[in-house]
Design an enzyme around this catalytic site. Structure first.
Site, short mmCIF file in Angstrom:
data_model
loop_
_atom_site.label_atom_id
_atom_site.label_comp_id
_atom_site.label_asym_id
_atom_site.label_seq_id
_atom_site.Cartn_x
_atom_site.Cartn_y
_atom_site.Cartn_z
CG ASP A 1 -2.02 0.94 1.21
OD1 ASP A 1 -2.01 1.82 0.33
OD2 ASP A 1 -2.93 0.82 2.06
CG ASP B 1 -2.87 3.51 -3.52
OD1 ASP B 1 -3.87 2.85 -3.83
OD2 ASP B 1 -2.75 4.11 -2.44
CD GLU B 2 -5.04 -0.70 -1.35
OE1 GLU B 2 -5.38 -1.90 -1.17
OE2 GLU B 2 -5.72 0.27 -1.00
#
Length: 305
Positions: free
Chosen positions: A17, A109-110
């Site tokens: 993350d 973003d993960e």
DNA sequence: ATGGGTCCT
DNA sequence: AGGACCC
């Protein structure tokens, strides 16, 4: 306290993350902004991402820019630039693919990374592989990330959130209960406000309370997604690892203010024109993009109100 | 808060 | 189609 899984690492799933991703991308592009109170969201007047320095001053996501400036004088507010974030995202996933062939791109973003069996290859622990990934992303992209490693996706999610920013947390199967007792039930991935309040009526307040219930209870009161979460919390993989993200549909929707009453309302106001244009360009885009894939077809192009 | 998604019933 | 949840 009882142990939920006897094996440490039947499989190793990492969840990565990025920390304050949108702002980190801006700071990576403009290093002078590093270490400062920075936020993104100028164009709509609402804060959509902020640096940890700005969070520390009490600025929150969803806040009006005007309020953020009052709470945090000197805060630097930027227009968002999603194309740039997309480029950083692509480069981040490219780095991950160097460490493992099995990656799930969960969002910009993960990511989930299957590290199972890779300790021999890297001659180090899973936690140390995570450190290498974190360092590589830091060196090559100037982006800070947090990584959690455990034996299921739900537990890896809990682990990545456990220490942030720039954290690494490993939860081996035989230590699950030590972590779950600190996790509120509403903080578990997939448990929303509705299910959390239902579970609280049965005195289930933490993730551990839930994991220690017997399966009959869970099956009696909850539906399939929650049974999967329950199993994953106990260390039993139940949620599929999805390697390829291919969207099942592409759509464009917009709400009308004031609400439309009759068909003419959708046509006459000039502010609906951008929507008509975006539907038109979306259609053109789809025709171009899907030209050589004849098994795909349009099911609907919808107007939603 | 809002806009774009997924999965399940 | 509607609900619940996700980022």
């Amino acid at each position: 306290m009882q142990v939920l899984s006897v094996h440490s690492w039947p499989q190793a799933i990492a969840h990565l993350d990025a920390d304050a991703f949108f702002v980190s991308c801006e700071q990576a592009s403009m290093p002078a902004l590093k270490g400062k109170c920075v936020a993104v969201g100028k164009e709509r007047g609402i804060i959509i991402a902020l640096s940890y320095e700005a969070k520390a001053k009490g600025v929150k996501r969803g806040m009006f820019v005007s309020d953020a400036k009052r709470i945090c004088p000197g805060i630097i507010i930027l227009d968002s630039n999603h194309e740039t974030y997309g480029l950083f995202s692509v480069r981040m996933f490219e780095i991950l693919k160097r460490f493992s062939p099995k990656i799930e791109e969960y969002s910009v973003d993960e990511a989930f990374i299957d590290l199972t069996g890779l300790r021999r290859l890297y001659s180090c622990s899973y936690e140390e592989i995570a450190v290498k990934i974190q360092n590589t992303i830091e060196q090559e992209l100037s982006i800070s990330v947090s990584i959690g490693i455990s034996i299921t996706k739900v537990l890896a999610k809990i682990a990545s959130k456990y220490k942030k920013p720039h954290g690494i947390t490993a939860i081996p199967g035989n230590k699950i209960h030590l972590y779950l007792s600190n996790i509120l039930i509403e903080d578990v991935w997939g448990i929303g406000p509705n299910t959390a309040s239902l579970l609280k009526k049965f005195d289930i307040k933490t993730a551990l309370d839930f994991a220690l219930k017997n399966e009959n209870f869970v099956k009696k009161y909850l539906s399939k997604p929650y049974i999967q979460i329950y199993k994953e919390l106990k260390g039993e993989p139940s949620i599929e690892f999805i390697e390829k993200i291919s969207p099942k549909s592409i759509s464009k929707a917009k709400s009308f203010y004031p609400p439309s009453q009759k068909p003419e309302d959708l046509i006459l106001p000039h502010q609906t024109m951008p929507f008509a244009l975006s539907i038109y360009s979306l259609t053109l885009f789809l025709i171009m993009a899907l030209k050589d894939r004849c098994f795909l077809f349009f099911k609907a192009i919808s107007l939603a109100s």
